[in-house]
Design a protein around this motif. Structure first.
Motif, PDB file in Angstrom:
ATOM      1  N   HIS A 139       0.846  -1.195   0.000  1.00 17.30           N
ATOM      2  CA  HIS A 139       0.000   0.000   0.000  1.00 17.30           C
ATOM      3  C   HIS A 139       0.882   1.245   0.000  1.00 17.30           C
ATOM      4  CE1 HIS A 139      -3.733  -2.160   1.897  1.00 17.30           C
ATOM      5  NE2 HIS A 139      -3.453  -2.566   0.681  1.00 17.30           N
ATOM      6  N   PHE A 140       1.916   1.230   0.836  1.00 11.49           N
ATOM      7  CA  PHE A 140       2.845   2.364   0.871  1.00 11.49           C
ATOM      8  C   PHE A 140       3.510   2.563  -0.477  1.00 11.49           C
ATOM      9  CE2 PHE A 140       7.435   3.385   1.335  1.00 11.49           C
ATOM     10  CZ  PHE A 140       7.293   4.753   1.521  1.00 11.49           C
ATOM     11  N   MET A 141       4.033   1.486  -1.069  1.00 10.49           N
ATOM     12  CA  MET A 141       4.701   1.596  -2.367  1.00 10.49           C
ATOM     13  C   MET A 141       3.790   2.220  -3.415  1.00 10.49           C
ATOM     14  SD  MET A 141       6.729  -2.005  -2.852  1.00 10.49           S
ATOM     15  CE  MET A 141       7.986  -2.590  -1.723  1.00 10.49           C
TER      16      MET A 141
ATOM     17  N   THR B 288      15.350   2.148  -1.932  1.00 10.44           N
ATOM     18  CA  THR B 288      14.502   2.002  -3.116  1.00 10.44           C
ATOM     19  C   THR B 288      13.364   3.020  -3.145  1.00 10.44           C
ATOM     20  OG1 THR B 288      13.157   0.263  -2.062  1.00 10.44           O
ATOM     21  CG2 THR B 288      15.042  -0.445  -3.399  1.00 10.44           C
ATOM     22  N   LEU B 289      12.893   3.490  -1.994  1.00  9.21           N
ATOM     23  CA  LEU B 289      11.825   4.493  -2.022  1.00  9.21           C
ATOM     24  C   LEU B 289      12.316   5.795  -2.646  1.00  9.21           C
ATOM     25  CD1 LEU B 289      11.805   7.031   0.288  1.00  9.21           C
ATOM     26  CD2 LEU B 289      11.583   5.096   1.835  1.00  9.21           C
ATOM     27  N   LEU B 290      13.625   6.056  -2.558  1.00 13.66           N
ATOM     28  CA  LEU B 290      14.177   7.285  -3.121  1.00 13.66           C
ATOM     29  C   LEU B 290      14.015   7.327  -4.639  1.00 13.66           C
ATOM     30  CD1 LEU B 290      17.506   7.465  -1.073  1.00 13.66           C
ATOM     31  CD2 LEU B 290      15.272   8.458  -0.506  1.00 13.66           C
ATOM     32  N   LEU B 291      13.940   6.145  -5.264  1.00  9.98           N
ATOM     33  CA  LEU B 291      13.801   6.068  -6.719  1.00  9.98           C
ATOM     34  C   LEU B 291      12.453   6.604  -7.176  1.00  9.98           C
ATOM     35  CD1 LEU B 291      15.263   2.472  -7.217  1.00  9.98           C
ATOM     36  CD2 LEU B 291      16.486   4.660  -7.369  1.00  9.98           C
ATOM     37  N   HIS B 292      11.514   6.795  -6.234  1.00  7.42           N
ATOM     38  CA  HIS B 292      10.167   7.254  -6.571  1.00  7.42           C
ATOM     39  C   HIS B 292       9.887   8.661  -6.048  1.00  7.42           C
ATOM     40  CE1 HIS B 292       9.244   3.211  -8.003  1.00  7.42           C
ATOM     41  NE2 HIS B 292       9.978   2.812  -6.978  1.00  7.42           N
ATOM     42  N   CYS B 293      10.890   9.294  -5.457  1.00  5.59           N
ATOM     43  CA  CYS B 293      10.758  10.679  -5.007  1.00  5.59           C
ATOM     44  C   CYS B 293      11.166  11.612  -6.144  1.00  5.59           C
ATOM     45  CB  CYS B 293      11.619  10.926  -3.775  1.00  5.59           C
ATOM     46  SG  CYS B 293      11.081   9.994  -2.322  1.00  5.59           S
TER      47      CYS B 293
ATOM     48  N   PHE C  25      10.213  -2.764  -5.105  1.00  5.57           N
ATOM     49  CA  PHE C  25       9.880  -1.372  -5.415  1.00  5.57           C
ATOM     50  C   PHE C  25      10.403  -0.956  -6.792  1.00  5.57           C
ATOM     51  CE2 PHE C  25       8.766   2.445  -2.460  1.00  5.57           C
ATOM     52  CZ  PHE C  25       7.763   2.813  -3.328  1.00  5.57           C
ATOM     53  N   ALA C  26      10.378  -1.906  -7.743  1.00  3.71           N
ATOM     54  CA  ALA C  26      10.799  -1.689  -9.132  1.00  3.71           C
ATOM     55  C   ALA C  26      12.277  -1.348  -9.264  1.00  3.71           C
ATOM     56  CB  ALA C  26       9.945  -0.614  -9.811  1.00  3.71           C
ATOM     57  N   SER C  27      13.065  -1.646  -8.223  1.00  7.76           N
ATOM     58  CA  SER C  27      14.504  -1.359  -8.305  1.00  7.76           C
ATOM     59  C   SER C  27      15.191  -2.202  -9.383  1.00  7.76           C
ATOM     60  CB  SER C  27      15.175  -1.587  -6.952  1.00  7.76           C
ATOM     61  OG  SER C  27      14.936  -2.901  -6.467  1.00  7.76           O
ATOM     62  N   SER C  28      14.647  -3.401  -9.661  1.00  2.05           N
ATOM     63  CA  SER C  28      15.262  -4.242 -10.697  1.00  2.05           C
ATOM     64  C   SER C  28      15.062  -3.664 -12.081  1.00  2.05           C
ATOM     65  CB  SER C  28      14.673  -5.661 -10.646  1.00  2.05           C
ATOM     66  OG  SER C  28      13.291  -5.653 -10.964  1.00  2.05           O
ATOM     67  N   LEU C  29      14.098  -2.777 -12.242  1.00  6.37           N
ATOM     68  CA  LEU C  29      13.877  -2.075 -13.511  1.00  6.37           C
ATOM     69  C   LEU C  29      14.602  -0.742 -13.548  1.00  6.37           C
ATOM     70  CD1 LEU C  29      12.251  -1.595 -16.214  1.00  6.37           C
ATOM     71  CD2 LEU C  29      10.518  -0.497 -14.767  1.00  6.37           C
ATOM     72  N   ILE C  30      14.437   0.049 -12.492  1.00  4.81           N
ATOM     73  CA  ILE C  30      14.913   1.437 -12.504  1.00  4.81           C
ATOM     74  C   ILE C  30      16.422   1.526 -12.424  1.00  4.81           C
ATOM     75  CG2 ILE C  30      14.842   3.625 -11.248  1.00  4.81           C
ATOM     76  CD1 ILE C  30      11.973   2.849 -10.378  1.00  4.81           C
ATOM     77  N   LEU C  31      17.061   0.724 -11.570  1.00  4.79           N
ATOM     78  CA  LEU C  31      18.502   0.878 -11.378  1.00  4.79           C
ATOM     79  C   LEU C  31      19.322   0.501 -12.613  1.00  4.79           C
ATOM     80  CD1 LEU C  31      18.884  -0.150  -7.651  1.00  4.79           C
ATOM     81  CD2 LEU C  31      19.284   2.100  -8.650  1.00  4.79           C
ATOM     82  N   PRO C  32      19.047  -0.604 -13.309  1.00  6.59           N
ATOM     83  CA  PRO C  32      19.812  -0.855 -14.541  1.00  6.59           C
ATOM     84  C   PRO C  32      19.631   0.250 -15.581  1.00  6.59           C
ATOM     85  CG  PRO C  32      18.753  -2.864 -13.816  1.00  6.59           C
ATOM     86  CD  PRO C  32      18.193  -1.754 -12.965  1.00  6.59           C
TER      87      PRO C  32
ATOM     88  N   ARG D 127       4.432  -0.073 -12.124  1.00 11.37           N
ATOM     89  CA  ARG D 127       3.432  -0.751 -11.293  1.00 11.37           C
ATOM     90  C   ARG D 127       3.469  -2.256 -11.534  1.00 11.37           C
ATOM     91  NH1 ARG D 127      -1.758  -0.390  -8.817  1.00 11.37           N
ATOM     92  NH2 ARG D 127      -1.771   1.871  -8.839  1.00 11.37           N
ATOM     93  N   GLN D 128       3.569  -2.656 -12.789  1.00 10.50           N
ATOM     94  CA  GLN D 128       3.625  -4.084 -13.129  1.00 10.50           C
ATOM     95  C   GLN D 128       4.852  -4.746 -12.514  1.00 10.50           C
ATOM     96  OE1 GLN D 128       3.507  -4.905 -17.376  1.00 10.50           O
ATOM     97  NE2 GLN D 128       4.563  -6.854 -17.090  1.00 10.50           N
ATOM     98  N   VAL D 129       5.998  -4.081 -12.593  1.00  9.57           N
ATOM     99  CA  VAL D 129       7.234  -4.652 -12.037  1.00  9.57           C
ATOM    100  C   VAL D 129       7.143  -4.728 -10.514  1.00  9.57           C
ATOM    101  CG1 VAL D 129       9.727  -4.324 -11.772  1.00  9.57           C
ATOM    102  CG2 VAL D 129       8.651  -3.954 -13.996  1.00  9.57           C
ATOM    103  N   ILE D 130       6.570  -3.712  -9.878  1.00  6.03           N
ATOM    104  CA  ILE D 130       6.381  -3.758  -8.420  1.00  6.03           C
ATOM    105  C   ILE D 130       5.559  -4.982  -8.047  1.00  6.03           C
ATOM    106  CG2 ILE D 130       5.195  -2.643  -6.476  1.00  6.03           C
ATOM    107  CD1 ILE D 130       6.058   0.054  -7.630  1.00  6.03           C
ATOM    108  N   GLU D 131       4.523  -5.259  -8.795  1.00  7.66           N
ATOM    109  CA  GLU D 131       3.667  -6.418  -8.508  1.00  7.66           C
ATOM    110  C   GLU D 131       4.408  -7.729  -8.749  1.00  7.66           C
ATOM    111  OE1 GLU D 131       0.138  -5.873 -10.804  1.00  7.66           O
ATOM    112  OE2 GLU D 131      -0.603  -4.223  -9.541  1.00  7.66           O
TER     113      GLU D 131
END
Length: 249
Positions: free
Chosen positions: A83-85, A109-114, A138-145, A219-223
């Motif tokens: 819910h937080f994510m 990982t929350l910083l990636l969404h700020c 938190f989609a870090s596997s998508l965002i960080l690469p 959203r899909q990657v987070i799920e």
């Protein structure tokens, strides 16, 4: 009982402050619920122009409270942490973070969404998911690469290597690195209050346009990560690693 998440209002700014200094601001299910609800309310409150997430001048957050995590592990995407994510992902108001000291796991990982992130130069960021028998979240596997390139992302996600606030700014994870935690918080507050002086609908639409191309994919990657993460929590590897972590505390 001390409130573990402090909510502070200053003009149009809502500050969400982690407040468990004795536990290095480690996050519990109850804290995630309070954060999620605060973000949801801020998003719908026309008097709020920005949200600031911070800890103390010594510590942002040590990540999940492992004991709480083992006792009440998230079992599906209806759990407080997700819910937080999703409320952070969907927040239409600018979200700013001020980071000092440790920022572990979801603390990074929350910083990636700020939208703006200010860190102390000596802040210590780390995502030790694999070390605990888990997987990225938190989609870090998508965002960080995408942000850092495959090789550097592998160092952070596959090896769980830590990095400093200065590195976070150089790599684009943070907006700026400051000389101290107090300086990072002061800069974050200053920048957050600037949104009080800007046309709120123009800010909202601009953020919407910036986020729109990747919103559904993230959203899909987070799920997908979340489903695997909850599976991993029940694995022998994770149970052994998490139990060992608690014993070392």
């Amino acid at each position: 009982m001390t409130e573990a998440i402090l909510l502070e209002r200053e003009r149009g700014l809502l500050t969400l402050r982690f407040n468990r200094p004795d536990k290095k601001n480690a996050l519990t299910r109850a804290m995630y619920s309070r954060l999620a609800e605060a973000l949801k309310q801020a998003d719908s409150d026309p008097a709020i122009t920005a949200v600031l997430i911070t800890g103390s001048a010594e510590c942002f957050t040590a990540g999940n409270d492992i004991a709480d995590f083992i006792q009440q592990p998230p079992s599906d995407l209806d759990s407080p942490v997700f819910h937080f994510m999703l409320n952070l992902l969907e927040c239409r108001k600018p979200v700013i973070a001020a980071v000092a000291g440790a920022a572990v796991g979801i603390g990074t990982t929350l910083l990636l969404h700020c939208d703006l992130v200010y860190v102390s130069r000596d802040a210590r960021l780390r995502m030790p998911f694999v070390n605990l028998g888990l997987c990225p979240e938190f989609a870090s596997s998508l965002i960080l690469p995408r942000l850092l390139g495959q090789a550097r992302a592998a160092q952070l996600l596959l090896l769980g290597e830590g990095f400093t606030g200065e590195q976070a700014a150089a790599w684009g994870i943070a907006s700026e690195a400051l000389g101290s935690g107090a300086a990072a918080l002061a800069k974050a507050r200053e920048m957050a209050l600037r949104f009080d002086e800007l046309p709120p609908q123009a800010v909202r639409i601009s953020k919407q346009l910036m986020k729109a191309p990747d919103r559904e994919l993230i959203r899909q990657v987070i799920e997908e990560e979340g489903a695997l993460f909850t599976q991993r929590l029940r694995s022998p590897e994770a149970l052994a690693a998490l139990t060992g972590f608690i014993k070392r505390q």
